[in-house]
Scaffold this motif. Sequence first.
Motif, PDB file in Angstrom:
ATOM      1  N   LEU A 196      31.499  28.403  37.708  1.00  0.00           N
ATOM      2  CA  LEU A 196      31.136  30.261  38.947  1.00  0.00           C
ATOM      3  C   LEU A 196      32.011  31.407  38.618  1.00  0.00           C
ATOM      4  CD1 LEU A 196      30.697  28.735  42.327  1.00  0.00           C
ATOM      5  CD2 LEU A 196      28.695  29.909  40.541  1.00  0.00           C
ATOM      6  N   THR A 197      33.759  30.461  38.648  1.00  0.00           N
ATOM      7  CA  THR A 197      34.665  32.378  38.318  1.00  0.00           C
ATOM      8  C   THR A 197      34.866  32.436  36.548  1.00  0.00           C
ATOM      9  OG1 THR A 197      35.860  30.866  40.004  1.00  0.00           O
ATOM     10  CG2 THR A 197      37.370  32.369  38.689  1.00  0.00           C
ATOM     11  N   GLU A 198      34.663  31.467  35.640  1.00  0.00           N
ATOM     12  CA  GLU A 198      34.413  31.827  34.596  1.00  0.00           C
ATOM     13  C   GLU A 198      33.436  33.137  34.375  1.00  0.00           C
ATOM     14  OE1 GLU A 198      33.278  30.770  29.566  1.00  0.00           O
ATOM     15  OE2 GLU A 198      33.491  29.046  31.896  1.00  0.00           O
ATOM     16  N   ILE A 199      32.457  32.415  35.000  1.00  0.00           N
ATOM     17  CA  ILE A 199      31.418  34.004  34.807  1.00  0.00           C
ATOM     18  C   ILE A 199      31.842  34.596  34.964  1.00  0.00           C
ATOM     19  CG2 ILE A 199      28.712  33.690  34.936  1.00  0.00           C
ATOM     20  CD1 ILE A 199      28.278  30.654  33.579  1.00  0.00           C
ATOM     21  N   GLY A 200      31.584  34.939  36.340  1.00  0.00           N
ATOM     22  CA  GLY A 200      31.592  35.933  37.919  1.00  0.00           C
ATOM     23  C   GLY A 200      33.275  36.814  37.629  1.00  0.00           C
ATOM     24  N   TYR A 201      33.621  36.676  37.146  1.00  0.00           N
ATOM     25  CA  TYR A 201      35.169  36.525  36.789  1.00  0.00           C
ATOM     26  C   TYR A 201      35.579  36.669  35.486  1.00  0.00           C
ATOM     27  CZ  TYR A 201      33.724  38.013  41.682  1.00  0.00           C
ATOM     28  OH  TYR A 201      33.458  37.703  43.312  1.00  0.00           O
ATOM     29  N   GLY A 202      35.437  35.874  34.829  1.00  0.00           N
ATOM     30  CA  GLY A 202      36.873  35.633  34.616  1.00  0.00           C
ATOM     31  C   GLY A 202      38.316  36.340  34.393  1.00  0.00           C
ATOM     32  N   SER A 203      39.303  36.528  33.367  1.00  0.00           N
ATOM     33  CA  SER A 203      40.671  36.484  33.334  1.00  0.00           C
ATOM     34  C   SER A 203      41.221  36.972  35.066  1.00  0.00           C
ATOM     35  CB  SER A 203      41.079  36.963  32.446  1.00  0.00           C
ATOM     36  OG  SER A 203      40.906  38.466  32.971  1.00  0.00           O
ATOM     37  N   PHE A 204      40.094  38.605  35.939  1.00  0.00           N
ATOM     38  CA  PHE A 204      40.211  38.296  37.304  1.00  0.00           C
ATOM     39  C   PHE A 204      39.433  37.549  38.035  1.00  0.00           C
ATOM     40  CE2 PHE A 204      38.382  42.309  34.234  1.00  0.00           C
ATOM     41  CZ  PHE A 204      39.629  42.601  33.876  1.00  0.00           C
ATOM     42  N   GLY A 205      39.632  36.419  38.003  1.00  0.00           N
ATOM     43  CA  GLY A 205      39.440  35.152  39.081  1.00  0.00           C
ATOM     44  C   GLY A 205      39.892  34.039  38.689  1.00  0.00           C
ATOM     45  N   LYS A 206      40.569  33.235  40.047  1.00  0.00           N
ATOM     46  CA  LYS A 206      40.959  31.566  39.648  1.00  0.00           C
ATOM     47  C   LYS A 206      40.362  31.098  40.647  1.00  0.00           C
ATOM     48  CE  LYS A 206      46.248  33.839  39.630  1.00  0.00           C
ATOM     49  NZ  LYS A 206      47.293  33.859  40.036  1.00  0.00           N
ATOM     50  N   LEU A 207      41.516  29.528  40.525  1.00  0.00           N
ATOM     51  CA  LEU A 207      40.277  28.566  40.862  1.00  0.00           C
ATOM     52  C   LEU A 207      41.065  28.422  42.160  1.00  0.00           C
ATOM     53  CD1 LEU A 207      39.486  25.603  38.258  1.00  0.00           C
ATOM     54  CD2 LEU A 207      37.932  27.822  39.374  1.00  0.00           C
TER      55      LEU A 207
ATOM     56  N   ARG B 246      40.061  36.063  44.486  1.00  0.00           N
ATOM     57  CA  ARG B 246      39.292  37.724  43.223  1.00  0.00           C
ATOM     58  C   ARG B 246      40.366  38.041  43.211  1.00  0.00           C
ATOM     59  NH1 ARG B 246      34.827  40.222  46.225  1.00  0.00           N
ATOM     60  NH2 ARG B 246      35.420  41.844  44.540  1.00  0.00           N
ATOM     61  N   GLY B 247      41.281  38.116  41.706  1.00  0.00           N
ATOM     62  CA  GLY B 247      41.837  39.397  42.060  1.00  0.00           C
ATOM     63  C   GLY B 247      41.233  40.930  42.072  1.00  0.00           C
ATOM     64  N   ARG B 248      42.442  41.279  42.266  1.00  0.00           N
ATOM     65  CA  ARG B 248      42.064  42.918  43.538  1.00  0.00           C
ATOM     66  C   ARG B 248      41.666  43.787  41.692  1.00  0.00           C
ATOM     67  NH1 ARG B 248      44.684  46.828  47.345  1.00  0.00           N
ATOM     68  NH2 ARG B 248      44.030  45.093  48.570  1.00  0.00           N
ATOM     69  N   ASN B 249      40.280  44.029  40.849  1.00  0.00           N
ATOM     70  CA  ASN B 249      40.079  45.181  40.120  1.00  0.00           C
ATOM     71  C   ASN B 249      39.936  45.996  40.114  1.00  0.00           C
ATOM     72  OD1 ASN B 249      37.557  44.203  37.851  1.00  0.00           O
ATOM     73  ND2 ASN B 249      39.233  44.547  37.305  1.00  0.00           N
ATOM     74  N   SER B 250      41.180  46.948  39.680  1.00  0.00           N
ATOM     75  CA  SER B 250      40.280  48.300  39.585  1.00  0.00           C
ATOM     76  C   SER B 250      41.233  48.712  38.160  1.00  0.00           C
ATOM     77  CB  SER B 250      41.646  48.826  40.614  1.00  0.00           C
ATOM     78  OG  SER B 250      40.901  48.695  41.826  1.00  0.00           O
TER      79      SER B 250
ATOM     80  N   PHE C 233      46.237  39.365  42.025  1.00  0.00           N
ATOM     81  CA  PHE C 233      45.753  38.987  43.161  1.00  0.00           C
ATOM     82  C   PHE C 233      46.733  38.833  44.410  1.00  0.00           C
ATOM     83  CE2 PHE C 233      44.542  37.542  39.266  1.00  0.00           C
ATOM     84  CZ  PHE C 233      43.174  36.564  39.035  1.00  0.00           C
ATOM     85  N   GLY C 234      45.718  39.290  44.840  1.00  0.00           N
ATOM     86  CA  GLY C 234      46.704  38.998  46.707  1.00  0.00           C
ATOM     87  C   GLY C 234      46.117  37.477  47.937  1.00  0.00           C
ATOM     88  N   THR C 235      44.787  38.309  47.797  1.00  0.00           N
ATOM     89  CA  THR C 235      44.435  36.345  49.386  1.00  0.00           C
ATOM     90  C   THR C 235      42.773  36.811  49.355  1.00  0.00           C
ATOM     91  OG1 THR C 235      44.575  38.372  51.302  1.00  0.00           O
ATOM     92  CG2 THR C 235      46.170  36.675  51.112  1.00  0.00           C
ATOM     93  N   SER C 236      41.934  37.720  48.791  1.00  0.00           N
ATOM     94  CA  SER C 236      40.823  37.869  48.437  1.00  0.00           C
ATOM     95  C   SER C 236      40.240  35.805  48.129  1.00  0.00           C
ATOM     96  CB  SER C 236      40.099  38.645  47.532  1.00  0.00           C
ATOM     97  OG  SER C 236      40.807  39.954  47.834  1.00  0.00           O
ATOM     98  N   VAL C 237      39.650  35.979  49.090  1.00  0.00           N
ATOM     99  CA  VAL C 237      38.605  34.871  48.230  1.00  0.00           C
ATOM    100  C   VAL C 237      37.015  34.902  48.690  1.00  0.00           C
ATOM    101  CG1 VAL C 237      38.250  32.215  48.935  1.00  0.00           C
ATOM    102  CG2 VAL C 237      40.994  33.063  48.862  1.00  0.00           C
TER     103      VAL C 237
END
Length: 319
Positions: free
Chosen positions: A84-95, A287-291, A34-38
């Motif tokens: 939204l975050t649960e559906i879109g990103y799961g553990s790859f996203g935070k509120l 958003r976490g940076r997910n690769s 996780f960086g600064t992506s929103v």
Amino acid sequence: LETGEFDYAWNLQIAPEVLTAMEAAGKGKNIVSFGTSVERIMVNMTDVSASLGDERGTAAHPHPFLTDINVRKALSMSIDRALLTEIGYGSFGKLTCNVLPAPAIFNSSANDACLVQDVAGANALLDDAGWAKGGDGVRSKDGVRLSVLYQTSTNAVRQNYQALIKQWWEEIGVETELRNIDASVFFGSDPGSPDTFQKFFADIEMYTNNFDGTDPEAYMANWSCDQAPRPDTQWQGNNMPRYCSAEYDALVAEMAQTGDIDERGRLAKAMNDMLMQDYVIIPLTHRGRNSAHANSLGGVVLNVWDSELWNAADWHRIN
């Protein structure tokens, strides 16, 4: 990730359950940092009516209803960011309720009310502001209807976000038309195209942005008055909402002359809070940076403060 045909994959903006299933094939591994992506909604403060010709989308013509802070605030209040975050990103996203979520010294806690959806409160706010629902359920005031065109780039996660947000906005009496645009066009810089995110010929648009590095001075300066895309800049610039505040510009100028790290933290938070409390930017998900990388590739360390290839010299084949 699923077939093992590639060694590295960048920016996997795919539903989390799909990524998990692909990883289960045993050929590769998802990684996140996780960086600064929103992922955020930008609210257009200008009128984009085609009838305005060359002056559409410019400061010469304020938006007919999004200039009402009550409308902008209601749009934000009605959104369920957790879902939204649960559906879109799961553990790859935070509120998050901030456009500037990190580093920690710059992250404000002043806007955390957005973490809880409040459809009833949003309806009450619009009622009190004089926006009355008509027979079709759409609110209007002085002959102006709350009807928005909501655009974003084409991908499955963003279209899921659009569908849910459309539903919530219609619950508060805001008619919502959805539009998705091929990413190569949406994020393109062709000044002749009407469909770029910088030209922003819509009422609402959604995308992710961030800054690489640990200091947000240049990033927060994106919303100064002179950064608004407009005809005389060939529609280039970073201030997509066309937000303009002398107070905000003064904070930008002060930060440019301030060296003390604690003072820089205070100024960055103040700029973030101004944007959030004016509701010209509506953050949705940190958003976490997910690769992902193949299991046969070792030495990968995902560093969100640099290029993902920052330590490529250390990558090696695992037999």
